[in-house]
Design a protein around this motif. Structure first.
Motif, PDB file in Angstrom:
ATOM      1  N   ASP A  24       0.896  -1.159   0.000  1.00 41.26           N
ATOM      2  CA  ASP A  24       0.000   0.000   0.000  1.00 41.26           C
ATOM      3  C   ASP A  24       0.929   1.203   0.000  1.00 41.26           C
ATOM      4  OD1 ASP A  24      -1.588   2.187   0.638  1.00 41.26           O
ATOM      5  OD2 ASP A  24      -2.685   1.154   2.221  1.00 41.26           O
ATOM      6  N   ASN A  25       0.903   2.010  -1.057  1.00 45.80           N
ATOM      7  CA  ASN A  25       1.833   3.137  -1.153  1.00 45.80           C
ATOM      8  C   ASN A  25       1.455   4.323  -0.272  1.00 45.80           C
ATOM      9  OD1 ASN A  25       4.076   2.424  -2.931  1.00 45.80           O
ATOM     10  ND2 ASN A  25       2.441   1.951  -4.370  1.00 45.80           N
ATOM     11  N   GLY A  26       0.377   4.187   0.484  1.00 46.42           N
ATOM     12  CA  GLY A  26       0.044   5.196   1.484  1.00 46.42           C
ATOM     13  C   GLY A  26      -0.498   6.479   0.899  1.00 46.42           C
ATOM     14  N   GLY A  27       0.030   7.568   1.378  1.00 47.50           N
ATOM     15  CA  GLY A  27      -0.469   8.874   0.978  1.00 47.50           C
ATOM     16  C   GLY A  27       0.649   9.801   0.565  1.00 47.50           C
ATOM     17  N   PHE A  28       0.241  10.994   0.157  1.00 51.80           N
ATOM     18  CA  PHE A  28       1.178  12.047  -0.191  1.00 51.80           C
ATOM     19  C   PHE A  28       0.540  13.350   0.253  1.00 51.80           C
ATOM     20  CE2 PHE A  28       3.735  14.875  -2.790  1.00 51.80           C
ATOM     21  CZ  PHE A  28       4.966  14.255  -2.789  1.00 51.80           C
ATOM     22  N   GLN A  29       1.301  14.207   0.899  1.00 49.57           N
ATOM     23  CA  GLN A  29       0.776  15.473   1.411  1.00 49.57           C
ATOM     24  C   GLN A  29       1.635  16.628   0.907  1.00 49.57           C
ATOM     25  OE1 GLN A  29       1.823  12.948   3.759  1.00 49.57           O
ATOM     26  NE2 GLN A  29      -0.164  12.014   3.465  1.00 49.57           N
ATOM     27  N   ILE A  30       0.961  17.728   0.608  1.00 45.48           N
ATOM     28  CA  ILE A  30       1.687  18.956   0.280  1.00 45.48           C
ATOM     29  C   ILE A  30       1.080  20.102   1.080  1.00 45.48           C
ATOM     30  CG2 ILE A  30       2.337  18.243  -2.057  1.00 45.48           C
ATOM     31  CD1 ILE A  30       0.152  20.154  -3.124  1.00 45.48           C
ATOM     32  N   GLU A  31       1.915  21.074   1.373  1.00 45.80           N
ATOM     33  CA  GLU A  31       1.438  22.316   1.993  1.00 45.80           C
ATOM     34  C   GLU A  31       1.810  23.446   1.050  1.00 45.80           C
ATOM     35  OE1 GLU A  31       1.117  24.000   6.321  1.00 45.80           O
ATOM     36  OE2 GLU A  31       3.182  24.201   5.613  1.00 45.80           O
ATOM     37  N   VAL A  32       0.833  24.325   0.782  1.00 45.88           N
ATOM     38  CA  VAL A  32       1.041  25.427  -0.156  1.00 45.88           C
ATOM     39  C   VAL A  32       0.627  26.753   0.462  1.00 45.88           C
ATOM     40  CG1 VAL A  32       0.650  23.954  -2.180  1.00 45.88           C
ATOM     41  CG2 VAL A  32      -1.262  25.218  -1.206  1.00 45.88           C
ATOM     42  N   ASN A  33       1.211  27.835  -0.047  1.00 43.06           N
ATOM     43  CA  ASN A  33       0.644  29.159   0.171  1.00 43.06           C
ATOM     44  C   ASN A  33      -0.579  29.191  -0.739  1.00 43.06           C
ATOM     45  OD1 ASN A  33       2.796  30.049   1.826  1.00 43.06           O
ATOM     46  ND2 ASN A  33       3.978  30.623   0.030  1.00 43.06           N
ATOM     47  N   ARG A  34      -1.755  29.443  -0.184  1.00 40.47           N
ATOM     48  CA  ARG A  34      -2.988  29.353  -0.976  1.00 40.47           C
ATOM     49  C   ARG A  34      -3.067  30.506  -1.969  1.00 40.47           C
ATOM     50  NH1 ARG A  34      -6.308  27.119  -3.910  1.00 40.47           N
ATOM     51  NH2 ARG A  34      -8.361  26.504  -3.194  1.00 40.47           N
ATOM     52  N   VAL A  35      -3.167  30.147  -3.248  1.00 40.82           N
ATOM     53  CA  VAL A  35      -3.265  31.124  -4.328  1.00 40.82           C
ATOM     54  C   VAL A  35      -4.448  30.707  -5.193  1.00 40.82           C
ATOM     55  CG1 VAL A  35      -2.110  32.172  -6.307  1.00 40.82           C
ATOM     56  CG2 VAL A  35      -0.772  31.520  -4.299  1.00 40.82           C
ATOM     57  N   TYR A  36      -5.514  31.463  -5.141  1.00 43.86           N
ATOM     58  CA  TYR A  36      -6.743  31.087  -5.842  1.00 43.86           C
ATOM     59  C   TYR A  36      -6.657  31.253  -7.361  1.00 43.86           C
ATOM     60  CZ  TYR A  36      -9.100  30.328  -1.450  1.00 43.86           C
ATOM     61  OH  TYR A  36      -9.455  29.823  -0.227  1.00 43.86           O
ATOM     62  N   THR A  37      -5.627  31.929  -7.852  1.00 43.97           N
ATOM     63  CA  THR A  37      -5.471  32.098  -9.296  1.00 43.97           C
ATOM     64  C   THR A  37      -4.536  31.050  -9.908  1.00 43.97           C
ATOM     65  OG1 THR A  37      -3.695  33.699  -8.924  1.00 43.97           O
ATOM     66  CG2 THR A  37      -5.937  34.581  -9.231  1.00 43.97           C
ATOM     67  N   ASP A  38      -4.000  30.157  -9.092  1.00 43.53           N
ATOM     68  CA  ASP A  38      -3.100  29.116  -9.597  1.00 43.53           C
ATOM     69  C   ASP A  38      -3.914  27.968 -10.185  1.00 43.53           C
ATOM     70  OD1 ASP A  38      -0.604  27.640  -9.949  1.00 43.53           O
ATOM     71  OD2 ASP A  38      -1.389  26.364  -8.355  1.00 43.53           O
ATOM     72  N   PRO A  39      -3.745  27.660 -11.483  1.00 40.37           N
ATOM     73  CA  PRO A  39      -4.517  26.588 -12.119  1.00 40.37           C
ATOM     74  C   PRO A  39      -4.321  25.222 -11.451  1.00 40.37           C
ATOM     75  CG  PRO A  39      -3.449  27.936 -13.785  1.00 40.37           C
ATOM     76  CD  PRO A  39      -2.907  28.368 -12.454  1.00 40.37           C
ATOM     77  N   GLY A  40      -3.105  24.931 -10.992  1.00 43.64           N
ATOM     78  CA  GLY A  40      -2.840  23.655 -10.323  1.00 43.64           C
ATOM     79  C   GLY A  40      -3.596  23.529  -9.012  1.00 43.64           C
ATOM     80  N   GLN A  41      -3.601  24.605  -8.214  1.00 45.83           N
ATOM     81  CA  GLN A  41      -4.349  24.577  -6.954  1.00 45.83           C
ATOM     82  C   GLN A  41      -5.850  24.486  -7.222  1.00 45.83           C
ATOM     83  OE1 GLN A  41      -3.290  27.366  -3.881  1.00 45.83           O
ATOM     84  NE2 GLN A  41      -1.114  27.213  -4.334  1.00 45.83           N
ATOM     85  N   THR A  42      -6.317  25.124  -8.288  1.00 47.25           N
ATOM     86  CA  THR A  42      -7.734  25.048  -8.651  1.00 47.25           C
ATOM     87  C   THR A  42      -8.109  23.605  -9.001  1.00 47.25           C
ATOM     88  OG1 THR A  42      -7.745  27.320  -9.441  1.00 47.25           O
ATOM     89  CG2 THR A  42      -9.495  25.894 -10.245  1.00 47.25           C
TER      90      THR A  42
END
Length: 145
Positions: A61-79
């Protein structure tokens, strides 16, 4: 002795878009990441003839992956990450390490929270649940090498 440690600076992380022509879209403003924290299951194969517990290794079971970001509502990836929370099917992700190694995997976006505080910027953490295998690709050979 000189260390061969790899700096995490310049690591890139991508989410695949959905639709007719999916493409990997970068997720910007990442501050930290961690993951591939799963492990294989343990299968008990002990019988009445055994002298001690007997075990076999089960599926990984490869488990999970976590990221922490500065929230940017105009970033297509975060959207895309935000939208993927409501998906019932996994999305594909790509982690590109500074040394050129690439990890490809599929995961469900389990959460993408929001947090803020005094003297702080707004941040978000995404929790991904990996499904299936993580495929690692070696760096492309440099021309003339």
């Amino acid at each position: 002795m000189t260390s061969n440690a790899i700096s995490a600076q310049k690591t890139q992380f991508y989410i695949e878009s959905s639709g007719a022509a999916p493409e990997f879209v970068p997720i910007k403003e990442i501050q930290s990441y961690s993951g591939f924290d799963g492990k294989a299951s343990e299968i008990d194969v002990t019988t009445l003839d055994s002298d001690a517990k007997e075990k076999r290794k089960g599926l990984t079971d490869n488990g999970g992956f976590q990221i922490e970001v500065n929230r940017v509502y105009t970033d297509p990836g975060q959207t895309l990450l935000d939208e993927a929370q409501s998906d019932t099917e996994p999305r594909r992700f790509k982690l590109v390490l500074p040394n050129g190694w690439v990890g490809l995997f599929a995961a469900l976006v389990m959460s993408f929270d929001l947090k803020g505080g005094v003297d702080a910027v707004i941040k978000s953490s995404a929790a991904l649940s990996i499904t299936g295998k993580v495929e690692w690709q070696k760096p492309a050979a440099k021309k003339g090498a």
